[in-house]
Design a protein around this motif. Structure first.
Motif, PDB file in Angstrom:
ATOM      1  N   VAL A  34       1.802  -3.059   0.316  1.00 24.26           N
ATOM      2  CA  VAL A  34       2.981  -3.132  -0.554  1.00 24.26           C
ATOM      3  C   VAL A  34       4.187  -3.628   0.238  1.00 24.26           C
ATOM      4  N   GLY A  35       4.810  -4.709  -0.256  1.00 24.98           N
ATOM      5  CA  GLY A  35       6.012  -5.229   0.377  1.00 24.98           C
ATOM      6  C   GLY A  35       7.275  -4.654  -0.226  1.00 24.98           C
ATOM      7  N   ALA A  36       7.241  -4.378  -1.521  1.00 25.22           N
ATOM      8  CA  ALA A  36       8.377  -3.776  -2.221  1.00 25.22           C
ATOM      9  C   ALA A  36       7.851  -3.119  -3.486  1.00 25.22           C
ATOM     10  N   ALA A  37       8.390  -1.948  -3.792  1.00 25.04           N
ATOM     11  CA  ALA A  37       8.041  -1.235  -5.022  1.00 25.04           C
ATOM     12  C   ALA A  37       9.263  -1.201  -5.929  1.00 25.04           C
ATOM     13  N   GLY A  38       9.040  -1.435  -7.211  1.00 25.05           N
ATOM     14  CA  GLY A  38      10.135  -1.408  -8.174  1.00 25.05           C
ATOM     15  C   GLY A  38      10.369  -0.013  -8.716  1.00 25.05           C
ATOM     16  N   VAL A  39      11.632   0.320  -8.907  1.00 27.17           N
ATOM     17  CA  VAL A  39      12.014   1.602  -9.513  1.00 27.17           C
ATOM     18  C   VAL A  39      12.468   1.324 -10.939  1.00 27.17           C
ATOM     19  N   ASN A  40      11.897   2.052 -11.887  1.00 30.34           N
ATOM     20  CA  ASN A  40      12.180   1.837 -13.297  1.00 30.34           C
ATOM     21  C   ASN A  40      12.423   3.166 -13.996  1.00 30.34           C
ATOM     22  N   TYR A  41      13.067   3.099 -15.167  1.00 25.13           N
ATOM     23  CA  TYR A  41      13.312   4.330 -15.905  1.00 25.13           C
ATOM     24  C   TYR A  41      12.019   4.980 -16.368  1.00 25.13           C
ATOM     25  N   ARG A  42      10.952   4.183 -16.532  1.00 25.07           N
ATOM     26  CA  ARG A  42       9.681   4.776 -16.906  1.00 25.07           C
ATOM     27  C   ARG A  42       9.186   5.720 -15.801  1.00 25.07           C
ATOM     28  N   ASP A  43       9.615   5.498 -14.557  1.00 26.18           N
ATOM     29  CA  ASP A  43       9.238   6.396 -13.462  1.00 26.18           C
ATOM     30  C   ASP A  43       9.880   7.767 -13.647  1.00 26.18           C
ATOM     31  N   VAL A  44      11.088   7.780 -14.207  1.00 26.66           N
ATOM     32  CA  VAL A  44      11.750   9.052 -14.521  1.00 26.66           C
ATOM     33  C   VAL A  44      10.931   9.805 -15.560  1.00 26.66           C
ATOM     34  N   TYR A  45      10.483   9.090 -16.598  1.00 32.88           N
ATOM     35  CA  TYR A  45       9.660   9.730 -17.627  1.00 32.88           C
ATOM     36  C   TYR A  45       8.363  10.270 -17.017  1.00 32.88           C
ATOM     37  N   GLU A  46       7.762   9.500 -16.128  1.00 33.96           N
ATOM     38  CA  GLU A  46       6.526   9.936 -15.476  1.00 33.96           C
ATOM     39  C   GLU A  46       6.762  11.206 -14.664  1.00 33.96           C
ATOM     40  N   ARG A  47       7.841  11.215 -13.921  1.00 37.03           N
ATOM     41  CA  ARG A  47       8.194  12.366 -13.087  1.00 37.03           C
ATOM     42  C   ARG A  47       8.469  13.605 -13.926  1.00 37.03           C
ATOM     43  N   GLU A  48       9.126  13.406 -15.071  1.00 38.45           N
ATOM     44  CA  GLU A  48       9.488  14.543 -15.923  1.00 38.45           C
ATOM     45  C   GLU A  48       8.306  15.082 -16.722  1.00 38.45           C
ATOM     46  N   ALA A  58       0.330  13.379  -7.973  1.00 38.46           N
ATOM     47  CA  ALA A  58       0.051  11.948  -7.950  1.00 38.46           C
ATOM     48  C   ALA A  58       1.163  11.215  -7.214  1.00 38.46           C
ATOM     49  N   VAL A  59       0.832  10.030  -6.733  1.00 40.04           N
ATOM     50  CA  VAL A  59       1.837   9.108  -6.222  1.00 40.04           C
ATOM     51  C   VAL A  59       2.475   8.428  -7.419  1.00 40.04           C
ATOM     52  N   ILE A  60       3.789   8.370  -7.453  1.00 39.01           N
ATOM     53  CA  ILE A  60       4.530   7.872  -8.610  1.00 39.01           C
ATOM     54  C   ILE A  60       4.689   6.348  -8.542  1.00 39.01           C
ATOM     55  N   GLY A  61       5.062   5.747  -9.678  1.00 38.75           N
ATOM     56  CA  GLY A  61       5.407   4.329  -9.723  1.00 38.75           C
ATOM     57  C   GLY A  61       4.269   3.419 -10.138  1.00 38.75           C
ATOM     58  N   VAL A  62       4.635   2.256 -10.732  1.00 37.71           N
ATOM     59  CA  VAL A  62       3.610   1.330 -11.223  1.00 37.71           C
ATOM     60  C   VAL A  62       3.910  -0.135 -10.906  1.00 37.71           C
ATOM     61  N   GLU A  63       5.043  -0.443 -10.294  1.00 37.95           N
ATOM     62  CA  GLU A  63       5.439  -1.844 -10.139  1.00 37.95           C
ATOM     63  C   GLU A  63       5.671  -2.182  -8.680  1.00 37.95           C
ATOM     64  N   GLY A  64       5.382  -3.445  -8.324  1.00 36.77           N
ATOM     65  CA  GLY A  64       5.672  -3.883  -6.975  1.00 36.77           C
ATOM     66  C   GLY A  64       5.122  -5.257  -6.683  1.00 36.77           C
ATOM     67  N   ALA A  65       5.174  -5.617  -5.410  1.00 40.07           N
ATOM     68  CA  ALA A  65       4.628  -6.883  -4.940  1.00 40.07           C
ATOM     69  C   ALA A  65       4.223  -6.714  -3.491  1.00 40.07           C
ATOM     70  N   GLY A  66       3.244  -7.507  -3.070  1.00 38.82           N
ATOM     71  CA  GLY A  66       2.769  -7.399  -1.705  1.00 38.82           C
ATOM     72  C   GLY A  66       1.699  -8.421  -1.408  1.00 38.82           C
ATOM     73  N   VAL A  67       0.829  -8.069  -0.461  1.00 42.48           N
ATOM     74  CA  VAL A  67      -0.177  -9.001   0.047  1.00 42.48           C
ATOM     75  C   VAL A  67      -1.549  -8.344  -0.022  1.00 42.48           C
ATOM     76  N   VAL A  68      -2.530  -9.082  -0.529  1.00 41.95           N
ATOM     77  CA  VAL A  68      -3.900  -8.574  -0.584  1.00 41.95           C
ATOM     78  C   VAL A  68      -4.469  -8.541   0.831  1.00 41.95           C
ATOM     79  N   VAL A  69      -4.950  -7.379   1.245  1.00 41.27           N
ATOM     80  CA  VAL A  69      -5.526  -7.228   2.582  1.00 41.27           C
ATOM     81  C   VAL A  69      -6.819  -8.031   2.655  1.00 41.27           C
ATOM     82  N   GLY A  70      -6.931  -8.847   3.682  1.00 43.61           N
ATOM     83  CA  GLY A  70      -8.146  -9.640   3.881  1.00 43.61           C
ATOM     84  C   GLY A  70      -8.019 -11.081   3.445  1.00 43.61           C
ATOM     85  N   THR A  71      -7.140 -11.353   2.436  1.00 44.51           N
ATOM     86  CA  THR A  71      -6.972 -12.736   1.964  1.00 44.51           C
ATOM     87  C   THR A  71      -5.570 -13.264   2.219  1.00 44.51           C
ATOM     88  N   GLY A  72      -4.590 -12.377   2.293  1.00 42.46           N
ATOM     89  CA  GLY A  72      -3.211 -12.802   2.491  1.00 42.46           C
ATOM     90  C   GLY A  72      -2.534 -13.317   1.243  1.00 42.46           C
TER      91      GLY A  72
END
Length: 312
Positions: A34-48, A58-72
């Protein structure tokens, strides 16, 4: 690896930055750095809690961007659970390749909110040239992007904001009029010479929904896509008749991205706008992953504008 967990539902204080085992991809999954994870209001709902998102622990959050390990390969996502982490296992079909010309952090910032803004402006109510629309919380992540998309379609935007600083951001995104929340329906009527607006894009909910019905023109569309102030009281359907044969939609991004093909098509349209320089993606705040709790505090206190990112 390190990740942000919640072991019970509650306020921001339930978020904990901890060591957790590395994820083990199953068949059809890949491991992503993971290069960056997005924070959204839906994360508040998930937490609550209340049946939204993952159940604790659980680990929270559903959004982000990064690099696939092995392929780049650079990829982005908007509905992969456990995204507040240094690595995650993701279904390959829920990942979208990031095109050249889009930075990884920008991809993380625009995935969920950009695709939301796109379906709102093109599908929930397809804005036509000259239409007046209200965009609530116009200095927020969705609001800034939606305002820009509305202007690209020829719409005229009445933006609501809560501070002078946020009003400046909304104007910078192209809003034609920027007003306060107090009495916004009356002001919208004045701005439109009594006609009312074609549509309201409301991610606020309880504090704005019913007043908004008074700002719509006949056959107008109330699009309630979020509830930052809480859900509105139950709607008596007969009320829609008396206020001008109105329409109400409660959309969800999950419907518009329910297959890998729909997800990639919608995200591709948003990325194309970024590459073409037609969409400015504002990253309003960056926090270290360990500071996710403070990011939630600031988000709920409406101290932020644009997109919030976490850096693992």
């Amino acid at each position: 690896m390190r990740a942000v967990l919640f072991e019970r539902n509650g306020g921001p204080d339930v978020l904990e930055y901890k060591d957790v085992p590395d994820p083990a991809p199953r068949d059809g999954q890949v491991l992503v750095e993971v290069g960056a994870a997005g924070v959204n209001y839906r994360d508040v709902y998930e937490r609550e809690g209340g049946g939204y998102g993952s159940k604790p622990p659980a680990v929270i959050g559903v959004e982000g961007a990064g690099v696939v390990v092995g392929t780049g390969e650079r990829v982005a996502w908007l509905d992969v659970p456990h995204s507040y982490a240094q690595r995650l296992a993701a279904d390959a079909g829920r990942l979208v390749p990031i095109p050249d010309g889009v930075a990884t952090d920008v991809a993380a910032a625009v995935m969920l909110q950009g695709t939301t803004a796109h379906y709102l402006a093109h599908d929930s109510y397809a804005i036509r040239d000259g239409d007046w629309v209200i965009v609530h919380a116009a200095a927020g992540g969705v609001g800034l992007l939606l305002t820009q998309m509305a202007k690209l379609l020829g719409g005229r935007v009445i933006a609501t904001t809560s501070t002078d600083a946020k009003a400046l951001l909304a104007r910078g995104a192209g809003a034609d009029e920027v007003i306060a929340y107090d009495g916004f329906a009356r002001r919208a009527r004045e701005i439109t010479s009594g006609e009312g607006v074609a549509a309201i894009y409301d991610g606020v909910g309880k504090t704005t929904f019913y007043e908004g019905l008074d700002a719509l023109r006949p056959f107008g569309r109330m699009i309630l896509y979020g509830a930052a102030s809480g859900p509105p009281e139950a709607l008596p359907l007969q009320m829609l008749a008396g206020k001008g044969s109105l329409y109400v939609q409660r959309p969800t991004l999950a419907t518009y991205t329910r297959t890998p093909e729909l997800l990639r098509e919608l995200a591709g349209k948003v990325f194309a706008l970024v590459v073409e320089g037609k969409l400015d993606v504002r990253i309003g705040a960056r926090y270290a992953l360990k500071d996710a709790r403070q990011a939630h505090v600031d988000l709920e206190a409406r101290r932020t504008t644009g997109k919030i990112l976490l850096a693992p």
